[in-house]
Design a protein around this motif. Structure first.
Motif, mmCIF file in Angstrom:
data_model
loop_
_atom_site.group_PDB
_atom_site.id
_atom_site.type_symbol
_atom_site.label_atom_id
_atom_site.label_comp_id
_atom_site.label_asym_id
_atom_site.label_seq_id
_atom_site.Cartn_x
_atom_site.Cartn_y
_atom_site.Cartn_z
ATOM 1 N N LEU A 346 23.038 -64.033 21.241
ATOM 2 C CA LEU A 346 21.961 -65.033 21.233
ATOM 3 C C LEU A 346 21.881 -65.756 22.578
ATOM 4 O O LEU A 346 20.789 -66.040 23.082
ATOM 5 C CB LEU A 346 22.198 -66.034 20.097
ATOM 6 C CG LEU A 346 22.064 -65.471 18.671
ATOM 7 C CD1 LEU A 346 22.489 -66.510 17.644
ATOM 8 C CD2 LEU A 346 20.639 -65.006 18.397
ATOM 9 N N ALA A 350 18.744 -65.854 25.126
ATOM 10 C CA ALA A 350 18.206 -67.164 25.516
ATOM 11 C C ALA A 350 18.141 -67.299 27.041
ATOM 12 O O ALA A 350 17.232 -67.921 27.591
ATOM 13 C CB ALA A 350 19.065 -68.273 24.921
ATOM 14 N N ALA A 353 14.998 -65.378 28.153
ATOM 15 C CA ALA A 353 13.762 -65.559 27.380
ATOM 16 C C ALA A 353 13.097 -66.903 27.618
ATOM 17 O O ALA A 353 12.570 -67.510 26.698
ATOM 18 C CB ALA A 353 14.065 -65.375 25.890
ATOM 19 N N SER A 354 13.121 -67.394 28.851
ATOM 20 C CA SER A 354 12.491 -68.691 29.117
ATOM 21 C C SER A 354 10.984 -68.640 28.879
ATOM 22 O O SER A 354 10.371 -69.592 28.409
ATOM 23 C CB SER A 354 12.791 -69.135 30.553
ATOM 24 O OG SER A 354 12.384 -68.119 31.454
ATOM 25 N N VAL A 356 8.555 -65.977 26.981
ATOM 26 C CA VAL A 356 8.477 -64.735 26.210
ATOM 27 C C VAL A 356 7.308 -63.871 26.661
ATOM 28 O O VAL A 356 7.412 -62.647 26.752
ATOM 29 C CB VAL A 356 8.370 -65.047 24.696
ATOM 30 C CG1 VAL A 356 8.152 -63.770 23.901
ATOM 31 C CG2 VAL A 356 9.622 -65.775 24.226
ATOM 32 N N TYR A 364 14.998 -57.612 28.840
ATOM 33 C CA TYR A 364 15.375 -57.953 27.466
ATOM 34 C C TYR A 364 16.337 -56.917 26.886
ATOM 35 O O TYR A 364 17.396 -57.265 26.358
ATOM 36 C CB TYR A 364 14.117 -58.046 26.602
ATOM 37 C CG TYR A 364 14.385 -58.334 25.146
ATOM 38 C CD1 TYR A 364 14.862 -59.567 24.731
ATOM 39 C CD2 TYR A 364 14.162 -57.363 24.170
ATOM 40 C CE1 TYR A 364 15.107 -59.842 23.395
ATOM 41 C CE2 TYR A 364 14.399 -57.616 22.830
ATOM 42 C CZ TYR A 364 14.874 -58.859 22.446
ATOM 43 O OH TYR A 364 15.114 -59.127 21.127
ATOM 44 N N ARG A 403 17.074 -61.615 15.222
ATOM 45 C CA ARG A 403 16.831 -63.042 15.019
ATOM 46 C C ARG A 403 17.343 -63.825 16.225
ATOM 47 O O ARG A 403 18.421 -64.400 16.194
ATOM 48 C CB ARG A 403 17.507 -63.512 13.718
ATOM 49 C CG ARG A 403 16.749 -63.102 12.473
ATOM 50 C CD ARG A 403 17.529 -63.278 11.200
ATOM 51 N NE ARG A 403 18.488 -62.209 10.999
ATOM 52 C CZ ARG A 403 18.181 -61.005 10.541
ATOM 53 N NH1 ARG A 403 16.933 -60.712 10.257
ATOM 54 N NH2 ARG A 403 19.114 -60.085 10.367
ATOM 55 N N ASN A 404 16.563 -63.772 17.303
ATOM 56 C CA ASN A 404 16.924 -64.503 18.514
ATOM 57 C C ASN A 404 15.725 -65.315 18.988
ATOM 58 O O ASN A 404 14.698 -65.371 18.311
ATOM 59 C CB ASN A 404 17.411 -63.534 19.595
ATOM 60 C CG ASN A 404 16.390 -62.435 19.883
ATOM 61 O OD1 ASN A 404 15.201 -62.716 20.046
ATOM 62 N ND2 ASN A 404 16.848 -61.186 19.932
ATOM 63 N N ASP A 405 15.846 -65.926 20.161
ATOM 64 C CA ASP A 405 14.771 -66.792 20.680
ATOM 65 C C ASP A 405 13.461 -66.031 20.884
ATOM 66 O O ASP A 405 12.385 -66.591 20.749
ATOM 67 C CB ASP A 405 15.204 -67.421 22.016
ATOM 68 C CG ASP A 405 16.196 -68.556 21.801
ATOM 69 O OD1 ASP A 405 16.454 -68.875 20.622
ATOM 70 O OD2 ASP A 405 16.704 -69.109 22.792
ATOM 71 N N VAL A 406 13.572 -64.749 21.230
ATOM 72 C CA VAL A 406 12.367 -63.939 21.445
ATOM 73 C C VAL A 406 11.684 -63.618 20.116
ATOM 74 O O VAL A 406 10.473 -63.459 20.046
ATOM 75 C CB VAL A 406 12.736 -62.644 22.202
ATOM 76 C CG1 VAL A 406 11.542 -61.703 22.301
ATOM 77 C CG2 VAL A 406 13.259 -62.983 23.593
ATOM 78 N N CYS A 407 12.475 -63.525 19.060
ATOM 79 C CA CYS A 407 11.947 -63.106 17.754
ATOM 80 C C CYS A 407 11.637 -64.279 16.829
ATOM 81 O O CYS A 407 11.568 -64.110 15.605
ATOM 82 C CB CYS A 407 12.952 -62.192 17.057
ATOM 83 S SG CYS A 407 13.373 -60.726 18.000
ATOM 84 N N LYS A 408 11.506 -65.481 17.374
ATOM 85 C CA LYS A 408 11.234 -66.654 16.529
ATOM 86 C C LYS A 408 9.898 -66.499 15.805
ATOM 87 O O LYS A 408 9.014 -65.759 16.232
ATOM 88 C CB LYS A 408 11.211 -67.915 17.380
ATOM 89 C CG LYS A 408 12.626 -68.417 17.706
ATOM 90 C CD LYS A 408 12.568 -69.653 18.581
ATOM 91 C CE LYS A 408 13.964 -70.165 18.879
ATOM 92 N NZ LYS A 408 13.937 -71.291 19.818
#
Length: 770
Positions: A346, A350, A353-354, A356, A364, A403-408
């Motif tokens: 994660l 992050a 992924a500032s 997206v 990525y 399930r990470n910042d890119v996949c919110k």
């Protein structure tokens, strides 16, 4: 056993039926054997004792019974039986007295001196026992055998009798002291002193030899050894290591303790090989594991996170090796490892992924792969590829990939970016990637693909991008394309890649068709104006849609298209061609540009070509005229004009105006470019976003159909099911393609109820309607 020479003479043979006389004769020979370390006697003495025993056992004289009656009634055996018993008792009494004397002598010795005494006397005694056993061979064969056959207890062959007497007389008295001496010697060795460990080995062998089976004297058990040696040895081992480990942990770091424990465990294994009985191996290992590992497992596990944080691979390997020795020792480590990898994954995402929207697919995917490669290596090297640690790694990777910042917000970004990265690799590029390197990278992509939950999303994006690569002949390598599809097929099955493979077949068929078309055109009268090729794409297999605009192609293009259409209809009667103008492209040569060393060649879309060809007739054309002639709507026309303006192929007036009513366009005669082949057929961001929106829309629609077909398939097989059970079964069947939401499944059930594929029954049951 052959007799050995011994000086001295035996007295004359005794009266054969006199027990006292016979025993006095035999005893003098036995005493000489017992007191001689070599245990040998000369041949005369040997034969004298053997004969005396034989004569006594075969004596016909018995109290109150004549020789004749003995013969006639068969009582001669009874007489031999009685006389044999007397001789057996005399030997037993002699051995008891001899051993009691040794007990007295043993009291003068302690520790290693006692061990030396015990081993020396054991050796002397057992060697003598073999000689005496041979001398009493006749007694063994007849009287002893008959007694044992009749089930008499406490009767043994002469050699075994020696061992029983040793066990019951001397061993019972001195075994505790002997064992104490052994344990002191072992403790010395554990403390780093050099010892004569062969003494311990001989004591062990002695204890094992005394394990006689009372039910069958021919068998040896380990009962005596286990009770008198193994049990106290294990108790002493536990006590020693409990004290040592407690003190060591208090004074040293956990890592140093692990090294110490590892060394101690290796020492104990070596100790078994050197001088202990193999039978002690498992219980000794168990005892050491308990005191050295299990009793300190809490502090070891607490240290594991520190080792993870600092990449202390060697120490983690050591901890794994230690904790794997105890039941459930590794489970807490696996849980910590999984949480650590998830957190690292994660954090890596992050970091990149500032933004997206601007995130490069390669950046990525590389971030995901870096974490996986790092910890897969750790599992391999430190945890010996243990399946449970591999499962923990897989669980962690599945979490941070999906399930990470890119996949919110539940987006499908991971499979989308993975598909885009695959497209970048498989497209022709100026950099050019070595075939072996490309194959290796595709294998890494499959590593990430394995963790993708929404594999249907990857399939949709991959299919669209593959279609563009094939239509535009933009694949870097057919072998690489085939390899990737094979990998996907191996991972997800034939159905997953069926359409992808059909797309390749269509391209091959199209090549053959174009060859036939060229031959057909060559056979016609008149020169061919265009160098064209056509791709026939099966509607059910290609993820392509008809253009969202009308279009009148230029006359030159239209003529060639009509010619091909007639050729195709002649070959395939009844088939309908739908022209996908948005995918058509071509090249036009610009001869109008001033000061150009050679004509420029513009690589353009069919829409751009239609616009540029209009300038063969006029220098200035209004937006309305272009729209009217091409029949393109503004959604298709405006992007095409914008690219031509941006590349300065066209000028617009008034200056700075955007494509639209009141704008007039003209050729730029002063066009300049470093390249003579200029690619103007580039996609716009708006087009890309529109494609993504369309793809996501088709994904949702396909999922609904997939869920409905799965529900019908299940109900057709089961006929009747509980609502909740049907939901669970549907999830199990679909999760290989994507993880469905329960709410979506319930909606699909309602749709099927409305369509009367299903019906509601009592008790929340659902039924299948044929």
């Amino acid at each position: 056993m052959a007799p050995a020479a011994m000086s001295g003479l035996m007295p004359a043979q005794p009266v054969k039926d006199d027990i006292d006389n016979t025993w006095q004769y035999v005893q003098s020979g036995i005493t000489r054997i017992m007191t001689n370390l070599q245990g040998g006697v000369d041949m005369g003495t040997y034969m004298g004792i053997y004969t005396a025993v034989h004569n006594f056992c075969t004596s016909q004289k018995a109290v109150g019974i004549s020789a004749v009656s003995n013969i006639s009634t068969g009582q001669s055996h009874r007489g031999a039986h009685l006389l044999g018993e007397d001789l057996y008792k005399k030997l037993t009494e002699y051995l008891t007295a001899h051993l009691k004397q040794l007990v007295v002598e043993s009291r003068a010795h302690t520790d290693e001196a006692l061990l030396a005494f015990y081993i020396r006397e054991w050796h002397r005694y057992t060697v003598a026992a073999k000689y005496i056993h041979h001398l009493f061979r006749y007694l063994n064969r007849h009287w002893v055998k008959r007694e044992m056959d009749e089930g008499k207890k406490q009767v043994y062959d002469v050699y075994t009798l020696h061992l029983v007497r040793w066990r019951d007389v001397l061993f019972a008295e001195v075994s505790g002291k002997v064992m104490d001496a052994v344990l002191k010697l072992v403790e010395k060795q554990r403390n780093g002193e050099t010892i004569e460990y062969n003494q311990i080995k001989q004591v062990v062998d002695s204890f094992v030899s005394l394990g006689l089976d009372e039910g069958d004297s021919t068998k040896i058990t380990l009962d005596v050894y286990r009770f008198h040696f193994e049990r106290p040895f294990l108790d002493a081992t536990k006590a020693f290591y409990q004290n040592e480990s407690k003190q060591f942990v208090a004074e040293n770091s956990v890592v140093e303790y692990m090294k110490k424990a590892e060394a101690r465990l290796d020492e104990e294994e070596e100790r078994v090989k050197m001088y202990l009985h193999p039978d002690i191996g498992i219980p000794l290992k168990k005892a050491c594991n308990q005191v050295l590992i299990a009793e300190h497992s809490a502090i070891l596990r607490d240290e594991f996170q520190v080792l993870l944080d600092n990449d202390r691979e060697e120490d983690m390997a050591r901890m794994y090796s230690l904790l794997s020795r105890i039941p459930d020792g590794l489970e807490p480590l696996r849980a910590k490892f999984e949480a650590h990898v998830r957190k690292a994954g994660l954090a890596a995402v992050a970091k990149v992924a500032s933004d997206v929207d601007k995130l490069e697919p390669k950046v990525y995917v590389d971030a995901l792969l870096e974490i996986h490669t790092q910890y897969q290596g750790l599992v391999k090297r430190a945890f010996t590829d243990e399946p449970e640690f591999t499962r923990s790694l897989d669980n962690a990777c599945r979490e941070f990939v999906n399930r990470n910042d890119v996949c919110k917000s539940g987006t499908n970004k991971s499979p989308e970016l993975l598909a885009k990265y695959t497209d970048i690799l498989l497209r022709k590029s100026s950099t050019g990637v070595e075939e072996a390197e490309l194959e290796n990278t595709l294998t890494q992509i499959m590593t990430v693909f394995k963790y993708i939950e929404d594999k249907d999303v990857f399939q949709k994006y991959y299919a669209r991008m593959l279609a563009r690569r094939l239509v535009h002949s933009n694949s870097s390598s057919d072998d690489a394309e085939t390899s990737m599809i094979s990998k996907l097929k191996e991972a997800c099955g034939f159905e997953y890649t069926n359409k992808l493979q059909r797309m390749f077949q269509d391209m091959q068929i199209s090549k053959d068709l174009n060859a036939g078309f060229k031959e057909h055109v060559a056979a016609l009268s008149g020169p061919k104006g265009l160098d064209s090729s056509y791709s026939i794409l099966g509607t059910g297999f290609w993820p392509l849609t008809a253009p969202n605009t009308t279009f009148d192609p230029p006359a030159e293009i239209d003529k060639d298209c009509q010619l091909f259409s007639r050729f195709y209809r002649n070959k395939h009667e009844g088939r309908k061609l739908t022209w996908l103008w948005q995918l058509c492209k071509g090249e036009v040569k610009a001869t109008y540009i001033k000061n150009a060393k050679m004509p420029y060649t513009f690589q353009v879309s069919i829409y751009q070509m239609a616009v540029l060809l209009l300038f063969n007739e006029k220098d200035k054309i209004t937006y309305e005229e272009i729209a009217s002639t091409t029949q393109l709507n503004n959604e298709a026309l405006d992007p095409s004009l914008n690219i031509l303006l941006k590349a300065k192929v066209l000028n617009v007036s008034p200056e700075g105006a955007k494509p639209g009513p009141n704008a007039t366009f003209g050729l730029n005669y002063d066009f300049k470019n470093k390249k003579f082949r200029v690619n103007l057929n580039v996609g716009m961001k708006s087009e890309t976003k529109q494609e993504e929106a369309e793809t996501n829309k088709t994904i949702e629609e396909d999922r609904k159909l997939l869920l409905q077909s799965a529900i019908v398939r299940i109900m057709k097989a089961r006929k009747r099911m509980k609502h909740q059970q049907l939901v669970s079964e549907t999830i199990n069947q679909i999760r290989q393609r994507f993880v469905p939401k329960v709410s979506d499944i319930k909606k699909c059930i309602e749709i099927l109820l409305d369509k009367e594929y299903l019906e509601r029954l009592d008790d929340d049951d659902l039924g299948y309607l044929a």
